[in-house]
Scaffold this active site. Structure first.
Site, PDB file in Angstrom:
ATOM      1  N   ASN B 397       0.829  -1.195   0.000  1.00  0.00           N
ATOM      2  CA  ASN B 397       0.000   0.000   0.000  1.00  0.00           C
ATOM      3  C   ASN B 397       0.872   1.257   0.000  1.00  0.00           C
ATOM      4  OD1 ASN B 397      -1.920   1.959   0.285  1.00  0.00           O
ATOM      5  ND2 ASN B 397      -2.777   1.196   2.187  1.00  0.00           N
ATOM      6  N   ASP B 398       1.544   1.496   1.127  1.00  0.00           N
ATOM      7  CA  ASP B 398       2.321   2.726   1.239  1.00  0.00           C
ATOM      8  C   ASP B 398       3.417   2.827   0.180  1.00  0.00           C
ATOM      9  OD1 ASP B 398       0.772   3.260   3.359  1.00  0.00           O
ATOM     10  OD2 ASP B 398       2.253   2.732   4.882  1.00  0.00           O
ATOM     11  N   VAL B 399       4.038   1.690  -0.169  1.00  0.00           N
ATOM     12  CA  VAL B 399       5.184   1.742  -1.073  1.00  0.00           C
ATOM     13  C   VAL B 399       4.781   2.040  -2.518  1.00  0.00           C
ATOM     14  CG1 VAL B 399       6.589   0.232   0.365  1.00  0.00           C
ATOM     15  CG2 VAL B 399       5.210  -0.766  -1.462  1.00  0.00           C
ATOM     16  N   VAL B 400       3.467   2.052  -2.802  1.00  0.00           N
ATOM     17  CA  VAL B 400       3.005   2.428  -4.148  1.00  0.00           C
ATOM     18  C   VAL B 400       2.072   3.621  -4.078  1.00  0.00           C
ATOM     19  CG1 VAL B 400       3.239   0.134  -5.175  1.00  0.00           C
ATOM     20  CG2 VAL B 400       1.116   0.737  -4.001  1.00  0.00           C
TER      21      VAL B 400
END
Lengths: 100, 471
Positions: B397-400
């Site tokens: 989630n956060d990494v994209v």
């Protein structure tokens, strides 16, 4: 003088460590960590002297506990790192393994 | 020829083997050999230490090594690759506790010496003894913090306790009070080393400090914490080495300490945050809810996803912690083979902080037999993002999250991310429509080219794989 001499080793080892580890690629960061973790079990060497000494019951107990813990760290660390690294393969290697 | 020289000469050989081992670890093709070389170095160091003249009885040593060896071997054989972060934390904790024990014994020995010296009326060299006591004490403190911090990290990672941040009012003041108390008691110890209560107090204080340092850190920041604790365990060994004047402990401990610090640094950079910010993140204010993005989520069935993938020439897979939870790595590999036999290309984009420890995703994919040259780093995939027909986000989630670039004020603003929204189509495999770990709504989900595929990642992938089979 003894302290200075140890400090000398310390500084050199720190620089060496930084240079060595900076080159490890991201793919291998988990094995690096668990392998380094196994090395930190070197405390075992210190624990051995304490566990086998003649300094009394308390020292022997603490020393033996330390030996157990550090051995878990060393043996477990190296074995699990080896298990992980055995899985890292390149395509070509795998094909030849299948052909064989 | 006395044994001390032989022992130290062997330690030099061991140190060289550790260094060589780490050097070989820098490439996947030689890394396994590197680990073996390092293990040989350890074996030599342990065996030669047994020649030490101070060791007079071996039965406790042998018992200890046998017990520890069996436990370690069982852990190493049994552990699932998805649980590696927990195991590494646990081993870290054991190493820390062992260093604590060595420091403790060193204090006891020094205290004995000082008592007998007082009896003999020796006054000389007392300043040197203060230094030795301080260093031994440091080994207890760092060991204690490493131990309890690692145990908490293990609890959070294995789901034995909540992985979220745990904070209470005045926590910072409690920490400061603890540190001051540690300094005060440590000073007392240098004055009266034979007072056992002081040692117990130091152990308790450092263990509590370790707990309080790790509980306010949330699950998504775990890669930083594990790296840092890894570094501590090395520094604890170094301190123990200083305490007993042993070179190999100092050198090996520092190699580990350096590796942990480098990894910590890489993880922090990958999140565009400072270490202080990560360590104190649990104390920051709740996220501004007015930042939430609104829009329509476009769901897609696995069957329709299949039609898109069948036509795709180039597919990017971006895995996250969700892939580990769903144990989906083998299904991913199966899908990769199907796309490849269909004439397409599949590569993997790995964000440095994807998962719960550095390199977590790489190990899982290696377990599923994915070739390591297909595992690309963030910058490499971002450069050619437009060439991908489909980007499949699996449990990340956060990494994209494009909010990192687009929304000033977002808690992850400024973090480098894998910019999947620039691919032609994006599939997001997600269990539910909730926000990810950081509690940030992800604008990626609302982009025109994004399709959400809800459900367990492994089940979803298997459904797609079945469609390929029916074809």
């Amino acid at each position: 003088m003894e302290t200075i001499y140890l400090l000398f080793i310390t500084v050199l080892a720190a620089f060496l460590g930084f240079e060595l580890i900076r080159k490890v690629p991201a793919t291998l960061h988990t094995p690096l960590m668990s392998g380094a973790n196994a090395i930190s079990g070197i405390t075992l060497v210190g624990a051995l002297v304490a566990a086998g000494g003649e300094d009394g019951t308390l020292t022997t107990i603490i020393g033996t506990v330390a030996v157990v813990l550090a051995t878990v760290n060393v043996v477990g660390g190296y074995m699990v790192t080896d298990r992980m690294l055995a899985m890292f393969k390149k395509k070509a290697e795998k094909k030849s393994a299948k052909d064989a | 020829m006395n044994s001390a020289i032989l022992i130290n000469a062997t330690y030099i050989v061991s140190a060289c083997l550790f260094i060589l081992g780490l050097k070989l670890l820098s490439h996947p093709s030689t890394s396994r050999k590197g680990n073996t070389v390092s293990a040989i170095g350890m074996f030599l160091a342990v065996v030669i230490t047994l020649l030490d003249k101070d060791i007079i009885s071996y039965h406790w040593i042998i018992t200890g090594i046998a017990i520890g060896g069996v436990i370690g071997a069982i852990f190493a054989k049994k552990v699932e690759m998805t649980s590696m972060p927990e195991l590494v934390s646990l081993f870290n904790g054991f190493g820390g506790l062992a260093s604590l024990a060595v420091g403790w014994i060193s204090v006891l020995t020094l205290a004995n010496q000082s008592v007998s010296e007082l009896a003999r009326g020796v006054v000389e060299g007392s300043s040197n003894q203060g230094l030795s006591l301080t260093i031994s004490n440091l080994s207890i403190i760092i060991g204690g913090i490493t131990f309890s911090g690692s145990v908490i990290a293990w609890g959070k990672l294995s789901g034995k306790m909540t992985s979220g941040a745990i904070t209470f009012a005045g926590q910072r003041w409690v920490n400061i009070a603890l540190i001051l108390a540690l300094v005060a008691v440590s000073y007392q110890l240098t004055q009266t080393p034979d007072n056992a209560n002081l040692i117990y107090s130091i152990i308790v204080l450092s263990v509590v400090l370790g707990v309080l340092s790790v509980i306010p850190i949330g699950g998504a920041d775990m890669p930083v914490v594990i790296s840092l604790l890894n570094s501590y365990s090395g520094i604890a060994a170094t301190a123990a080495g200083f305490a007993i004047g042993n070179n190999i402990l100092i050198v090996a401990g520092l190699l580990v300490g350096a590796s942990g610090i480098i990894l910590t640094n890489i993880m922090c950079k990958a999140m565009n945050r400072s270490l202080v910010n990560v360590l104190l993140s649990g104390f920051s204010k709740p996220i501004d809810t007015s930042m939430k993005v609104e829009g329509e989520l476009k769901a897609l069935s696995p069957e329709d996803a299949f039609y898109v993938l069948e036509a795709a020439q180039s597919v990017l897979v971006v895995p996250g912690y969700g892939m580990a939870v769903a144990q989906a790595q083998h299904a991913v590999k199966e899908l990769q083979e199907l796309i490849e036999s269909n004439g397409g290309e599949v590569v993997y984009g790995i964000h440095p902080v994807a998962g719960r420890m550095p390199g977590h995703m790489n190990v899982l994919l290696a377990e599923a037999d994915v070739s390591y040259d297909l595992l690309l780093e963030m910058d490499a995939v971002n450069q050619r993002m437009e060439t991908f027909d489909v980007a499949i986000v699996i449990g990340a989630n956060d990494v994209v999250n494009p909010a990192a670039k687009e929304m000033k004020g977002s808690p992850i603003y400024g973090m480098p991310v894998i910019e999947v929204e620039r691919a032609r189509t994006v599939f997001v495999l997600k269990r539910t429509a909730n926000a990810g770990f950081a509690g940030v709504d992800n604008p990626l989900f609302f982009k025109d080219n994004t399709r959400m595929i809800y459900g367990d990642a492994k089940d979803t992938l298997n459904s797609v794989i079945r469609e390929f089979g029916d074809d």
